[in-house]
Scaffold this motif. Structure first.
Motif, PDB file in Angstrom:
ATOM      1  N   MET A  34      36.685  43.809  34.114  1.00 33.22           N
ATOM      2  CA  MET A  34      35.813  43.616  32.952  1.00 33.22           C
ATOM      3  C   MET A  34      36.573  43.545  31.626  1.00 33.22           C
ATOM      4  O   MET A  34      36.167  44.128  30.624  1.00 33.22           O
ATOM      5  CB  MET A  34      34.727  44.703  32.902  1.00 33.22           C
ATOM      6  N   SER A  53      36.732  39.779  38.084  1.00 32.58           N
ATOM      7  CA  SER A  53      35.696  39.796  37.055  1.00 32.58           C
ATOM      8  C   SER A  53      35.956  38.704  36.022  1.00 32.58           C
ATOM      9  O   SER A  53      37.077  38.217  35.877  1.00 32.58           O
ATOM     10  CB  SER A  53      35.650  41.159  36.356  1.00 32.58           C
ATOM     11  N   VAL A  85      26.563  42.093  35.937  1.00 29.04           N
ATOM     12  CA  VAL A  85      26.248  43.490  35.632  1.00 29.04           C
ATOM     13  C   VAL A  85      26.199  43.734  34.121  1.00 29.04           C
ATOM     14  O   VAL A  85      26.303  44.866  33.655  1.00 29.04           O
ATOM     15  CB  VAL A  85      27.256  44.453  36.314  1.00 29.04           C
ATOM     16  N   LYS A 127      28.690  40.187  32.301  1.00 28.07           N
ATOM     17  CA  LYS A 127      29.852  40.769  32.984  1.00 28.07           C
ATOM     18  C   LYS A 127      29.738  40.382  34.459  1.00 28.07           C
ATOM     19  O   LYS A 127      28.953  40.961  35.197  1.00 28.07           O
ATOM     20  CB  LYS A 127      29.880  42.286  32.812  1.00 28.07           C
ATOM     21  N   TYR A 129      30.895  40.179  38.137  1.00 30.05           N
ATOM     22  CA  TYR A 129      31.746  40.783  39.159  1.00 30.05           C
ATOM     23  C   TYR A 129      31.849  39.794  40.308  1.00 30.05           C
ATOM     24  O   TYR A 129      30.837  39.244  40.766  1.00 30.05           O
ATOM     25  CB  TYR A 129      31.157  42.111  39.634  1.00 30.05           C
ATOM     26  N   TYR A 208      32.418  48.601  44.285  1.00 29.48           N
ATOM     27  CA  TYR A 208      32.554  48.515  42.820  1.00 29.48           C
ATOM     28  C   TYR A 208      31.492  49.419  42.201  1.00 29.48           C
ATOM     29  O   TYR A 208      30.293  49.208  42.397  1.00 29.48           O
ATOM     30  CB  TYR A 208      32.372  47.066  42.371  1.00 29.48           C
ATOM     31  N   LEU A 210      29.292  51.227  39.220  1.00 30.59           N
ATOM     32  CA  LEU A 210      28.754  50.972  37.893  1.00 30.59           C
ATOM     33  C   LEU A 210      27.585  51.911  37.624  1.00 30.59           C
ATOM     34  O   LEU A 210      27.218  52.713  38.495  1.00 30.59           O
ATOM     35  CB  LEU A 210      28.304  49.517  37.753  1.00 30.59           C
ATOM     36  N   ASN A 235      33.469  54.319  35.577  1.00 30.31           N
ATOM     37  CA  ASN A 235      32.567  53.174  35.506  1.00 30.31           C
ATOM     38  C   ASN A 235      33.345  51.855  35.527  1.00 30.31           C
ATOM     39  O   ASN A 235      34.413  51.730  34.912  1.00 30.31           O
ATOM     40  CB  ASN A 235      31.746  53.265  34.216  1.00 30.31           C
ATOM     41  N   HIS A 236      32.830  50.872  36.238  1.00 27.31           N
ATOM     42  CA  HIS A 236      33.424  49.528  36.335  1.00 27.31           C
ATOM     43  C   HIS A 236      34.803  49.535  36.979  1.00 27.31           C
ATOM     44  O   HIS A 236      35.675  48.736  36.609  1.00 27.31           O
ATOM     45  CB  HIS A 236      33.468  48.849  34.971  1.00 27.31           C
ATOM     46  N   GLN A 237      34.995  50.400  37.945  1.00 28.81           N
ATOM     47  CA  GLN A 237      36.204  50.376  38.762  1.00 28.81           C
ATOM     48  C   GLN A 237      35.816  50.094  40.208  1.00 28.81           C
ATOM     49  O   GLN A 237      34.703  50.386  40.639  1.00 28.81           O
ATOM     50  CB  GLN A 237      36.969  51.703  38.678  1.00 28.81           C
TER      51      GLN A 237
END
Length: 280
Positions: A34, A53, A85, A127, A129, A208, A210, A235-237
């Motif tokens: 991201m 991303s 996302v 965003k 993914y 993933y 979120l 978050n977002h990993q």
């Protein structure tokens, strides 16, 4: 626009037993997703699966090929799944536009030469993914909104794992070569995902995470059922799950995760369950 990528090689369960925390994170955790105005890709040697991303802010972001593919364009021999996302956005596929709102999905089959990601509002960017796998034939592009997903209710509040599984890119909804994707949302008060844990030696998987609130985290569990390890995630990993590994997690709050997988078959229920009382 910038494209960045890295390659992750496969690790055997015997080797992973000896990894310390830093080595586990280097091999399996994907932290750099991201990034604004960048195409970010991670090429894994587990079923040649890719995660990445695209966050278009200043302008569109194109899906560009990378050197490991040795292809003239990204989808020459691949298929891709996309889930938005973030804010509303558009994915242009060889001139045809698909509008994706929050948590909408899009499948694109091999042979499509130009894929461009756009945000409708740069102050609230989309965003996107991305998950991609090799494909043996070309299949139609299809959008699947969250409302169109096949929904499965699992778990209970009593066992802290009450959740809704949204199957979006999966047989019966979208025809794919091997890619499957969907999204699991945990209810308020539930924190455990994928319990009882399982492995499926016929498929690899990437999670993933979120919707993790600020200052909270998820502890992701991996490894053979008798040799489990953990990785703390933000978050977002995302995290790579080898075919021999369990993939489960517990958060300090409820959260959402997107699962994507590919491999030997398309049977979502093909899994070898590990009893909770036998995990080590």
């Amino acid at each position: 626009m910038k494209t960045s990528y890295e390659t992750r090689y496969a690790s055997s369960p015997k080797a992973v037993k000896k990894y310390d925390t830093e080595e586990l994170r280097e091999e399996f955790l994907i932290e750099n997703l991201m990034k604004e105005d960048q195409l970010v890709l991670v090429y894994t040697h587990y079923d040649r699966y890719m995660a990445g991303s695209a966050v278009p802010v200043a302008g569109p972001v194109a899906l560009e090929t990378i050197d490991p593919l040795k292809s003239s364009y990204f989808l020459e021999r691949r298929e891709i799944g996309i889930i938005n996302v973030g804010g509303d956005g558009t994915v242009e596929v060889d001139g045809e536009e698909f509008q994706l709102t929050l948590k909408d999905a899009l499948y694109i089959g091999s042979g499509k030469k130009e894929v461009i990601f756009k945000s409708n509002d740069k102050n609230n960017p989309a965003k996107f993914y991305l998950n991609s796998a090799p494909a043996h034939t070309s299949l139609p592009t299809k959008k699947v909104s969250k409302a169109d997903a096949n929904k499965i209710e699992l778990g209970s509040l009593e066992t802290a794992n009450h959740r809704t599984v949204n199957q979006q890119i999966i047989g019966g909804i979208v025809e794919t070569c091997q890619l499957q994707m969907g999204m699991t949302e945990l209810k308020t008060g539930s924190v455990w995902n994928t319990m009882p844990a399982h492995v499926h030696d016929r498929r690899m998987e990437i999670y993933y995470y979120l919707d993790i609130p600020q200052d909270q985290a998820v502890c992701h569990f991996m490894g053979e059922p008798q040799e489990t390890r953990h990785i703390w995630m933000q978050n977002h990993q995302a995290v790579i799950s080898p075919p021999w590994s369990i993939h489960s997690g517990s958060g300090t709050s409820n959260y959402t995760f997107i699962w994507g997988m590919a491999g030997e078959n398309l049977d979502y229920g093909d899994m070898d369950v590990a009893k909770i009382t036998e995990l080590r």
